[in-house]
Design a protein around this motif. Structure first.
Motif, mmCIF file in Angstrom:
data_model
loop_
_atom_site.group_PDB
_atom_site.id
_atom_site.type_symbol
_atom_site.label_atom_id
_atom_site.label_comp_id
_atom_site.label_asym_id
_atom_site.label_seq_id
_atom_site.Cartn_x
_atom_site.Cartn_y
_atom_site.Cartn_z
ATOM 1 N N LYS A 49 33.490 20.513 41.614
ATOM 2 C CA LYS A 49 32.045 20.737 41.739
ATOM 3 C C LYS A 49 31.758 22.224 41.964
ATOM 4 O O LYS A 49 30.880 22.800 41.320
ATOM 5 C CB LYS A 49 31.486 19.911 42.891
ATOM 6 C CG LYS A 49 30.004 20.062 43.084
ATOM 7 C CD LYS A 49 29.513 19.201 44.232
ATOM 8 C CE LYS A 49 28.020 19.400 44.436
ATOM 9 N NZ LYS A 49 27.506 18.588 45.543
ATOM 10 N N GLN A 50 32.520 22.862 42.859
ATOM 11 C CA GLN A 50 32.332 24.281 43.133
ATOM 12 C C GLN A 50 32.591 25.125 41.881
ATOM 13 O O GLN A 50 31.830 26.052 41.581
ATOM 14 C CB GLN A 50 33.258 24.737 44.260
ATOM 15 C CG GLN A 50 32.885 24.185 45.610
ATOM 16 C CD GLN A 50 33.917 24.511 46.680
ATOM 17 O OE1 GLN A 50 35.008 25.011 46.396
ATOM 18 N NE2 GLN A 50 33.582 24.210 47.924
ATOM 19 N N HIS A 51 33.627 24.782 41.151
ATOM 20 C CA HIS A 51 33.960 25.541 39.939
ATOM 21 C C HIS A 51 32.874 25.394 38.881
ATOM 22 O O HIS A 51 32.527 26.366 38.204
ATOM 23 C CB HIS A 51 35.314 25.110 39.393
ATOM 24 C CG HIS A 51 36.455 25.591 40.222
ATOM 25 N ND1 HIS A 51 37.760 25.289 39.932
ATOM 26 C CD2 HIS A 51 36.501 26.345 41.350
ATOM 27 C CE1 HIS A 51 38.557 25.846 40.831
ATOM 28 N NE2 HIS A 51 37.808 26.482 41.698
ATOM 29 N N ARG A 52 32.344 24.184 38.709
ATOM 30 C CA ARG A 52 31.261 23.974 37.738
ATOM 31 C C ARG A 52 30.037 24.800 38.119
ATOM 32 O O ARG A 52 29.382 25.389 37.267
ATOM 33 C CB ARG A 52 30.901 22.494 37.636
ATOM 34 C CG ARG A 52 31.856 21.689 36.775
ATOM 35 C CD ARG A 52 31.294 20.305 36.443
ATOM 36 N NE ARG A 52 30.748 19.602 37.600
ATOM 37 C CZ ARG A 52 31.453 18.835 38.430
ATOM 38 N NH1 ARG A 52 32.736 18.664 38.238
ATOM 39 N NH2 ARG A 52 30.871 18.231 39.446
ATOM 40 N N GLN A 53 29.731 24.858 39.434
ATOM 41 C CA GLN A 53 28.584 25.642 39.896
ATOM 42 C C GLN A 53 28.793 27.136 39.636
ATOM 43 O O GLN A 53 27.827 27.884 39.489
ATOM 44 C CB GLN A 53 28.329 25.391 41.384
ATOM 45 C CG GLN A 53 27.807 24.012 41.679
ATOM 46 C CD GLN A 53 27.738 23.699 43.168
ATOM 47 O OE1 GLN A 53 28.376 24.343 43.985
ATOM 48 N NE2 GLN A 53 26.964 22.675 43.504
ATOM 49 N N GLN A 54 30.036 27.574 39.599
ATOM 50 C CA GLN A 54 30.352 28.971 39.335
ATOM 51 C C GLN A 54 30.470 29.270 37.838
ATOM 52 O O GLN A 54 30.770 30.395 37.441
ATOM 53 C CB GLN A 54 31.662 29.357 40.037
ATOM 54 C CG GLN A 54 31.562 29.308 41.543
ATOM 55 C CD GLN A 54 32.915 29.446 42.228
ATOM 56 O OE1 GLN A 54 33.956 29.488 41.580
ATOM 57 N NE2 GLN A 54 32.894 29.495 43.543
ATOM 58 N N GLY A 55 30.266 28.242 37.000
ATOM 59 C CA GLY A 55 30.263 28.454 35.561
ATOM 60 C C GLY A 55 31.573 28.161 34.851
ATOM 61 O O GLY A 55 31.688 28.374 33.657
#
Length: 71
Positions: A49-55
């Motif tokens: 989830k964190q990685h997706r939010q960072q693009g």
């Protein structure tokens, strides 16, 4: 890259490799040891989830698992 696997003593390991494509030689590796699969899976979902939010985008990497028999 995030990997989830169980080691030989039964601990669950979440491994992360972070670095930039431009600086491939400067990668950082972290390993988190967890007592249960549920805890490890929750951590992987949080990291995703964190990685997706960072693009970051998801890519699938296949690995060959060796079938060792330790009997």
């Amino acid at each position: 890259m995030i990997r989830l696997y169980q080691d030989l003593v039964g601990d669950w390991i979440v491994s992360q490799c972070r670095g930039s494509l431009q600086t491939a030689h400067r990668q950082e590796y972290t390993h988190t040891i967890l007592a249960s699969y549920a805890e490890a899976r929750s951590l992987v979902l949080l990291l995703n989830k964190q990685h997706r939010q960072q693009g970051y985008k998801t890519s699938v990497v296949t690995e060959t698992q060796l079938d060792f028999q330790f009997d």
